[in-house]
Design an enzyme around this catalytic site. Sequence first.
Site, PDB file in Angstrom:
ATOM      1  N   GLY A 159       0.685  -1.255   0.043  1.00 45.88           N
ATOM      2  CA  GLY A 159      -0.122  -0.012   0.039  1.00 45.88           C
ATOM      3  C   GLY A 159       0.787   1.244   0.050  1.00 45.88           C
ATOM      4  N   CYS A 160       0.219   2.320   0.464  1.00 50.29           N
ATOM      5  CA  CYS A 160       0.870   3.827   0.301  1.00 50.29           C
ATOM      6  C   CYS A 160       2.165   4.047   0.996  1.00 50.29           C
ATOM      7  CB  CYS A 160      -0.177   4.934   0.576  1.00 50.29           C
ATOM      8  SG  CYS A 160      -1.700   4.703  -0.350  1.00 50.29           S
ATOM      9  N   ALA A 161       2.002   3.080   2.239  1.00 48.01           N
ATOM     10  CA  ALA A 161       3.348   3.521   3.210  1.00 48.01           C
ATOM     11  C   ALA A 161       4.533   2.884   2.492  1.00 48.01           C
ATOM     12  CB  ALA A 161       3.037   2.629   4.317  1.00 48.01           C
TER      13      ALA A 161
END
Length: 386
Positions: A159-161
Site C-alpha cells: 500500500g501507500c506506506a
Amino acid sequence: MNPTQNHSQVSILGIGTALPVHEIPQSDITELLTSHLEDKPDLARFARRIFRSCGVDTRYTVEPSYKGTAGECRYLPAGDHSNIPTTEERMDTYKREALPLGLEAAKKALKESGTHPEQITHLITVSCTGQYSPGLDVMLIRQLGLSPRTNRLPLMFLGCAAGLKAIQMARDVVQGAPGSRVLVVCVELCTLHFQPVMEKEALFAASFFGDASASCVVGEAEDHHADYLQLGTGYSVLLPDSTEDMTWEVGNYGFDLFLSPRIPKMLGSHLVPELDKLLAGDSMPELWAIHPGGRGIVDSVQDVLNLRDDQTRFSRDILRNAGNLSSCTIMFVLNAMVSDLKSQDSASKEGVAMAFGPGLTAELMRFKYVPAQVSSQKTETDHVYL
C-alpha cells in the site's frame, strides 16, 4: 537526542519521478463515474460532493479510454457492465505499462545522483497495483544495464506506506553493508482498478488515486557535491484497532479497495505519541513530508501537529496536481521539497517524513536537507539522528 559521529551519511542522493501522458481533469472522472448512477441520484450527488472536496484537480493514467465518453470507457461504463475488464486483463495492461514508466523515473534518479548503473548493488521494487513474474525487478535490471548480481528486494502489496518503507530499508542496507548503493523504484497504476461504484464507502477510494512512478538512489554521501537528503532514524508502527479500516483485496474485476472515513481522525489521535518517540525530546523540525493519502489526512496531521500552511503545501500540491499516487507519493513530495529548497539556496534543515498504509501502518522517518555548499564541506560534526 544524542548525536553520534557518522562518516557514511546514508542519504537519498537523487530522486526521479514520472507521470503517464494521459492527463484527466477531476471533473471528467467524476462524470464518468456518475454516468451509471442515473437510477441512484442520492449516490450520484454524494459522489460529486466527495470528488469536489477531496483536494484533487488533476490525475494521470496509463489508460487512454478514461479520456473518452462513458460509452468508450470499459472501466467506468454507463449502462451494461458485462464488458468490464477482468483482473487478468488489467494485469496484462500493468505488465505492458509499468516498465516504461518505471524506467523513466529510475533513469532520472540515476542521473540526478550521478550513479552509473553498474554501481547499483541492490534494487528495491515497490508496487501494490500489479504483479507478474519474472517481475518488474528483473526487467529493470535488464533494461537499465544493472549487474545481473544485483540483490533484488521486491516489496509487493504493502500500500501507500511502502515507498517510505523502501527508503528506510535502503538506509538499513547501506548502514549494514557500507559501500552499497540502492536503487528504489515504485510503480503504481491505480487507475487500472477503477470500477463502477455502488456504495458510498467505495467512493472515497475512487476519488483521488492516480498513476505514477518514482525512484531514488540511496548511498553514502561522501564526495557527493549535489544537494541530498541525509536519512535519520525511523520505524514502522501498527496502529491499534484499525485492521479493517483500510483493505486491499484481489477481486474478479481488479483489486477492491476500502477506505474508512474515520482514518484521518484515527491517525490524528495516534500520531502525537509516535512523533514524541521519534523525536526523542528534540524540537519539532521545519520540514514535513506528509503522504497526502487524502485531503482529510493532511488536514488532520496539520491540525494535531499545529503545522503552518507552508509546511504542508508540498503534500497538498502533489495531491491537487496528480492525486494520491500510492507508494510513489512520498518521493514526489520529497522531490518537490528539495527542488524548492534548492531554488531558495536554503541552509540545512531537519525534517520528518511520514506515510500511511493498510494495517493501519504508519511509517515515520527523520531526515536532513543538506545543500551542495554544505555537502562539499563536511566536518567531524556530521551525524545521523538516533
